[in-house]
Write a protein that holds these residues in place. Sequence first.
Motif, PDB file in Angstrom:
ATOM      1  N   LEU A 408      39.120  34.468  43.423  1.00 52.92           N
ATOM      2  CA  LEU A 408      37.894  34.730  44.170  1.00 52.92           C
ATOM      3  C   LEU A 408      38.129  35.774  45.260  1.00 52.92           C
ATOM      4  N   VAL A 409      38.127  37.044  44.871  1.00 57.61           N
ATOM      5  CA  VAL A 409      38.428  38.135  45.794  1.00 57.61           C
ATOM      6  C   VAL A 409      37.325  38.284  46.833  1.00 57.61           C
ATOM      7  N   ALA A 410      36.075  38.121  46.449  1.00 56.96           N
ATOM      8  CA  ALA A 410      34.974  38.295  47.392  1.00 56.96           C
ATOM      9  C   ALA A 410      35.069  37.292  48.531  1.00 56.96           C
ATOM     10  N   ALA A 411      35.410  36.051  48.230  1.00 58.50           N
ATOM     11  CA  ALA A 411      35.566  35.044  49.280  1.00 58.50           C
ATOM     12  C   ALA A 411      36.740  35.389  50.181  1.00 58.50           C
ATOM     13  N   LEU A 412      37.800  35.907  49.596  1.00 55.99           N
ATOM     14  CA  LEU A 412      38.969  36.292  50.392  1.00 55.99           C
ATOM     15  C   LEU A 412      38.607  37.374  51.402  1.00 55.99           C
TER      16      LEU A 412
END
Length: 440
Positions: A408-412
């Motif tokens: 989950l790159v967007a959350a990171l």
Amino acid sequence: MSSAATRATGRDHLWSVTEHLEDVLTTVRPLEPIELQLLDAQGCVLVEDVTVPVSLPPFDNSSMDGYAVRVADVAGASEEFPAVLTVVGDVAAGAAEQPHVGPGEAARIMTGAPLPPGAETVVPVEWTDGGLGEGPVSGMRARSASPDDATGQVAVHRGAEARAHVRAQGSDVKAGERALAAGTVLGPPQLGLLAAIGRASVRVRPRPRVVVLSTGSELIPPGEQLGNGQIYDSNSFALTAAARDAGAIAYRVGAVADDAETLRATIDDQLVRADLVVTTGGVSVGAYDVVKEALESVADEDEEGAGIEFRKLAMQPGKPQGFGTIGPDHTPLLALPGNPVSSYVSFELFVRPAIRTLMGLEDVHRPTTTATLQAPKTLTSPAGRRQFLRGTYADGQVTPVGGAGSHLVAALAQADALIVIPEDTESVEPGTEVEVVLLG
């Protein structure tokens, strides 16, 4: 026990986060000190105290544009009854000679210029008529346009106490005092101080050179057209940026395809400019986990103690990890998982402290604190694993962002903290106090 047997034991053992980190920091050593010119030393760590050879300022000087005068000559001065003094010359910053100020005299003085002999104080030009014979002025005319202003008379409309608007010699730092302590990271203010006391170079530990490369035949650089089954290589960009943020000189290498020989050759080529190598991807148990294939064979061939060990850690995300040394100089190498969140969390926990250790810093870890968990429901965590969840921290509270998925790159990208759930905790209720690692 042979090195091969030791590595086999390491593979079978489930390492804790603490054990793996201790192994990394025990192996990594601070870089040897070197002498560097000031601008080349930016971001480096001093290895010795720096003392002041000459006081700052080195002489009494004016903090204002105005007139250097004797206190008695301006006592009781006002606009109605100004003190009219004879101007005996200019004192500019950098002037080799200064006029002597006697009774009833004044010298026009610029900010930073030495207080001339005989003068006891400075009156700002705004407290005078600037030699124009009129009311108060707001500033001086340029020397090139009005050279006669350095002579004649000036009317002073306000008195000044002794040494008013005078920066005393040594009021910043005195000769013999410590300017900077060993262990100081050299930023712009510190470099400015070093220059101000006349130091052209300093002895520091250099910024470590970190080479970052991703592995995976599916990876292509951003900006190109995606084909079937392809994804953009984000890990190498994130980790190179993270290495620079930690203080390193970081080099990003283009993604390497899933071929063990190509990977080994690429790493060998990069060792010439590496104090630390970081790989991402290819460390799990799949048939195409090329980092394990390439670097385990290197370890088996090595006879001098170098080699990479691949481990399973009791953590989520980031269970598969690799660590060891490689090449003739035993360059440390950390092999991180390929999932974006796993690789970034692993970097923060293991690679960043290694970089800071190479720099010679004493405090190598991100700051931690406790915070109240703000969540809509109970958080769960796998038994026996230390879980790191992304979160946002503010005013003593932390809120999870995204789920536990390691992709989950967007959350990171929204997170500025890691929420730590210990190995012996399987659930955390909203309102509970939790440990938080601050990333910003």
